[in-house]
Design a protein around this motif. Structure first.
Motif, PDB file in Angstrom:
ATOM      1  N   SER A  86      -8.943  10.614   6.527  1.00  0.00           N
ATOM      2  CA  SER A  86      -8.125   9.476   6.116  1.00  0.00           C
ATOM      3  C   SER A  86      -8.986   8.569   5.261  1.00  0.00           C
ATOM      4  O   SER A  86     -10.087   8.195   5.661  1.00  0.00           O
ATOM      5  N   ARG A  87      -8.478   8.253   4.082  1.00  0.00           N
ATOM      6  CA  ARG A  87      -9.233   7.362   3.206  1.00  0.00           C
ATOM      7  C   ARG A  87      -8.296   6.399   2.514  1.00  0.00           C
ATOM      8  O   ARG A  87      -7.155   6.742   2.220  1.00  0.00           O
ATOM      9  N   VAL A  88      -8.803   5.197   2.285  1.00  0.00           N
ATOM     10  CA  VAL A  88      -8.056   4.180   1.551  1.00  0.00           C
ATOM     11  C   VAL A  88      -8.717   4.034   0.192  1.00  0.00           C
ATOM     12  O   VAL A  88      -9.933   3.823   0.095  1.00  0.00           O
ATOM     13  N   ILE A  89      -7.904   4.146  -0.849  1.00  0.00           N
ATOM     14  CA  ILE A  89      -8.384   4.013  -2.215  1.00  0.00           C
ATOM     15  C   ILE A  89      -8.013   2.608  -2.695  1.00  0.00           C
ATOM     16  O   ILE A  89      -6.827   2.255  -2.698  1.00  0.00           O
ATOM     17  N   PRO A  90      -9.012   1.798  -3.055  1.00  0.00           N
ATOM     18  CA  PRO A  90      -8.722   0.434  -3.517  1.00  0.00           C
ATOM     19  C   PRO A  90      -7.823   0.451  -4.748  1.00  0.00           C
ATOM     20  O   PRO A  90      -7.876   1.384  -5.558  1.00  0.00           O
ATOM     21  N   ALA A  91      -7.017  -0.583  -4.900  1.00  0.00           N
ATOM     22  CA  ALA A  91      -6.072  -0.681  -6.019  1.00  0.00           C
ATOM     23  C   ALA A  91      -6.761  -0.480  -7.360  1.00  0.00           C
ATOM     24  O   ALA A  91      -6.223   0.184  -8.253  1.00  0.00           O
ATOM     25  N   ALA A  92      -7.959  -1.023  -7.519  1.00  0.00           N
ATOM     26  CA  ALA A  92      -8.674  -0.929  -8.798  1.00  0.00           C
ATOM     27  C   ALA A  92      -9.042   0.512  -9.152  1.00  0.00           C
ATOM     28  O   ALA A  92      -9.238   0.837 -10.320  1.00  0.00           O
ATOM     29  N   GLY A 148      -1.072  20.050  -0.769  1.00  0.00           N
ATOM     30  CA  GLY A 148      -0.369  18.883  -1.271  1.00  0.00           C
ATOM     31  C   GLY A 148       0.495  18.222  -0.229  1.00  0.00           C
ATOM     32  O   GLY A 148       0.325  18.437   0.980  1.00  0.00           O
ATOM     33  N   ARG A 149       1.433  17.449  -0.715  1.00  0.00           N
ATOM     34  CA  ARG A 149       2.273  16.571   0.102  1.00  0.00           C
ATOM     35  C   ARG A 149       3.015  17.325   1.209  1.00  0.00           C
ATOM     36  O   ARG A 149       3.605  18.368   0.987  1.00  0.00           O
ATOM     37  N   VAL A 150       2.988  16.714   2.389  1.00  0.00           N
ATOM     38  CA  VAL A 150       3.818  17.172   3.509  1.00  0.00           C
ATOM     39  C   VAL A 150       5.173  16.487   3.334  1.00  0.00           C
ATOM     40  O   VAL A 150       5.251  15.260   3.282  1.00  0.00           O
ATOM     41  N   GLU A 196      -3.198  -0.212  -3.895  1.00  0.00           N
ATOM     42  CA  GLU A 196      -4.006   0.339  -2.813  1.00  0.00           C
ATOM     43  C   GLU A 196      -3.261   1.522  -2.190  1.00  0.00           C
ATOM     44  O   GLU A 196      -2.042   1.470  -1.991  1.00  0.00           O
ATOM     45  N   HIS A 197      -3.994   2.604  -1.895  1.00  0.00           N
ATOM     46  CA  HIS A 197      -3.358   3.844  -1.452  1.00  0.00           C
ATOM     47  C   HIS A 197      -4.132   4.463  -0.296  1.00  0.00           C
ATOM     48  O   HIS A 197      -5.357   4.534  -0.339  1.00  0.00           O
ATOM     49  N   GLN A 198      -3.404   4.904   0.727  1.00  0.00           N
ATOM     50  CA  GLN A 198      -4.023   5.647   1.826  1.00  0.00           C
ATOM     51  C   GLN A 198      -3.581   7.091   1.746  1.00  0.00           C
ATOM     52  O   GLN A 198      -2.385   7.387   1.640  1.00  0.00           O
ATOM     53  N   ASN A 199      -4.550   7.998   1.779  1.00  0.00           N
ATOM     54  CA  ASN A 199      -4.269   9.434   1.804  1.00  0.00           C
ATOM     55  C   ASN A 199      -4.801   9.988   3.120  1.00  0.00           C
ATOM     56  O   ASN A 199      -5.967   9.789   3.451  1.00  0.00           O
ATOM     57  N   VAL A 200      -3.937  10.645   3.869  1.00  0.00           N
ATOM     58  CA  VAL A 200      -4.345  11.344   5.084  1.00  0.00           C
ATOM     59  C   VAL A 200      -4.218  12.835   4.798  1.00  0.00           C
ATOM     60  O   VAL A 200      -3.123  13.321   4.483  1.00  0.00           O
ATOM     61  N   GLY A 201      -5.335  13.528   4.867  1.00  0.00           N
ATOM     62  CA  GLY A 201      -5.364  14.959   4.585  1.00  0.00           C
ATOM     63  C   GLY A 201      -5.651  15.756   5.843  1.00  0.00           C
ATOM     64  O   GLY A 201      -6.575  15.444   6.588  1.00  0.00           O
ATOM     65  N   MET A 252       0.844  -1.178   0.000  1.00  0.00           N
ATOM     66  CA  MET A 252       0.000   0.000   0.000  1.00  0.00           C
ATOM     67  C   MET A 252       0.889   1.240   0.000  1.00  0.00           C
ATOM     68  O   MET A 252       1.854   1.309   0.736  1.00  0.00           O
ATOM     69  N   SER A 253       0.526   2.211  -0.835  1.00  0.00           N
ATOM     70  CA  SER A 253       1.236   3.488  -0.802  1.00  0.00           C
ATOM     71  C   SER A 253       0.542   4.395   0.215  1.00  0.00           C
ATOM     72  O   SER A 253      -0.602   4.157   0.613  1.00  0.00           O
ATOM     73  N   PHE A 254       1.260   5.438   0.635  1.00  0.00           N
ATOM     74  CA  PHE A 254       0.758   6.333   1.679  1.00  0.00           C
ATOM     75  C   PHE A 254       1.163   7.760   1.354  1.00  0.00           C
ATOM     76  O   PHE A 254       2.275   8.005   0.874  1.00  0.00           O
ATOM     77  N   ARG A 255       0.269   8.693   1.633  1.00  0.00           N
ATOM     78  CA  ARG A 255       0.564  10.109   1.438  1.00  0.00           C
ATOM     79  C   ARG A 255      -0.059  10.916   2.558  1.00  0.00           C
ATOM     80  O   ARG A 255      -1.237  10.750   2.867  1.00  0.00           O
ATOM     81  N   LEU A 256       0.737  11.799   3.158  1.00  0.00           N
ATOM     82  CA  LEU A 256       0.249  12.790   4.118  1.00  0.00           C
ATOM     83  C   LEU A 256       0.238  14.118   3.388  1.00  0.00           C
ATOM     84  O   LEU A 256       1.256  14.513   2.796  1.00  0.00           O
ATOM     85  N   ALA A 257      -0.897  14.796   3.405  1.00  0.00           N
ATOM     86  CA  ALA A 257      -1.029  16.056   2.675  1.00  0.00           C
ATOM     87  C   ALA A 257      -1.768  17.079   3.536  1.00  0.00           C
ATOM     88  O   ALA A 257      -2.493  16.720   4.470  1.00  0.00           O
ATOM     89  N   ALA A 258      -1.555  18.350   3.214  1.00  0.00           N
ATOM     90  CA  ALA A 258      -2.225  19.453   3.909  1.00  0.00           C
ATOM     91  C   ALA A 258      -2.966  20.285   2.867  1.00  0.00           C
ATOM     92  O   ALA A 258      -2.414  20.586   1.804  1.00  0.00           O
ATOM     93  N   TYR A 259      -4.227  20.634   3.162  1.00  0.00           N
ATOM     94  CA  TYR A 259      -5.072  21.332   2.203  1.00  0.00           C
ATOM     95  C   TYR A 259      -5.638  22.614   2.809  1.00  0.00           C
ATOM     96  O   TYR A 259      -5.961  22.673   3.998  1.00  0.00           O
ATOM     97  N   ALA A 260      -5.800  23.620   1.942  1.00  0.00           N
ATOM     98  CA  ALA A 260      -6.315  24.927   2.351  1.00  0.00           C
ATOM     99  C   ALA A 260      -7.757  25.080   1.908  1.00  0.00           C
ATOM    100  O   ALA A 260      -8.080  24.867   0.736  1.00  0.00           O
ATOM    101  N   VAL A 261      -8.610  25.475   2.840  1.00  0.00           N
ATOM    102  CA  VAL A 261      -9.994  25.815   2.527  1.00  0.00           C
ATOM    103  C   VAL A 261     -10.097  27.326   2.714  1.00  0.00           C
ATOM    104  O   VAL A 261     -10.010  27.833   3.835  1.00  0.00           O
ATOM    105  N   CYS A 262     -10.236  28.020   1.598  1.00  0.00           N
ATOM    106  CA  CYS A 262     -10.265  29.478   1.607  1.00  0.00           C
ATOM    107  C   CYS A 262     -11.630  29.910   1.078  1.00  0.00           C
ATOM    108  O   CYS A 262     -11.896  29.806  -0.124  1.00  0.00           O
ATOM    109  N   VAL A 263     -12.496  30.359   1.998  1.00  0.00           N
ATOM    110  CA  VAL A 263     -13.859  30.755   1.645  1.00  0.00           C
ATOM    111  C   VAL A 263     -14.021  32.234   1.967  1.00  0.00           C
ATOM    112  O   VAL A 263     -13.629  32.699   3.045  1.00  0.00           O
TER     113      VAL A 263
END
Length: 155
Positions: free
Chosen positions: A70-76, A36-38, A83-88, A1-12
């Motif tokens: 935190s979400r896991v994206i199935p390989a398909a 994006g990526r930390v 399979e990939h986990q992204n923590v935002g 499984m690949s893994f990514r930690l990312a930070a996102y801006a919500v500007c409203v």
């Protein structure tokens, strides 16, 4: 499984959200939040400020932590077929200076103020919905339910 930690801006501001149009290597276009990526040993707080500046040309001031997704994206369904986990980590930010511009030598073609009511009609990353839900509801837990993928909402 690949893994990514990312930070996102919500500007409203004034009923609009700042969205970034990501263009893939094959030319597909998807709207997303700036961020994006930390990097290794980088604080997510610093990463969101850095990524915001790189992608939009503007200086962000972090107003508050909104939450973590935190979400896991199935390989398909994952781009690399693994399979990939992204923590935002999502932050509410405001612009303190600069001018909107495309990301030089990057994947962000433009950043655009978008009416909140128009977001539902855009082909977008699920993290847009997560970030807006966190900003709208400000849950004490810093967590919102998973966003269903399909139609205009992509991984």
């Amino acid at each position: 499984m690949s893994f990514r930690l990312a930070a996102y801006a919500v500007c409203v501001k004034d009923g609009q959200v700042l969205l970034a149009r990501h263009v893939s290597a094959v030319g597909d276009s998807t709207w997303t939040l700036p961020g994006g990526r930390v990097e290794h040993a980088e604080d997510p707080f610093d990463a969101v400020v850095r990524e915001f500046a790189e992608e939009t040309g503007c200086e962000a001031v972090v107003e508050r932590l909104l939450g973590v997704d935190s979400r896991v994206i199935p390989a398909a369904e994952a781009r690399a077929g693994v399979e990939h986990q992204n923590v935002g980590v999502f932050y509410r930010v405001r612009i303190a200076g600069g001018r909107l511009r495309p990301e030089p030598h990057g994947d962000i073609a433009e950043s655009v103020w978008t009416p909140l009511l128009d977001v539902a009609g855009l082909r977008r990353s699920s993290l847009v919905d997560v970030g807006l839900d966190l900003a709208r509801t400000a849950p004490a837990t810093g967590h919102v339910p998973a966003v269903p993928i399909g139609g205009l909402i992509q991984h």
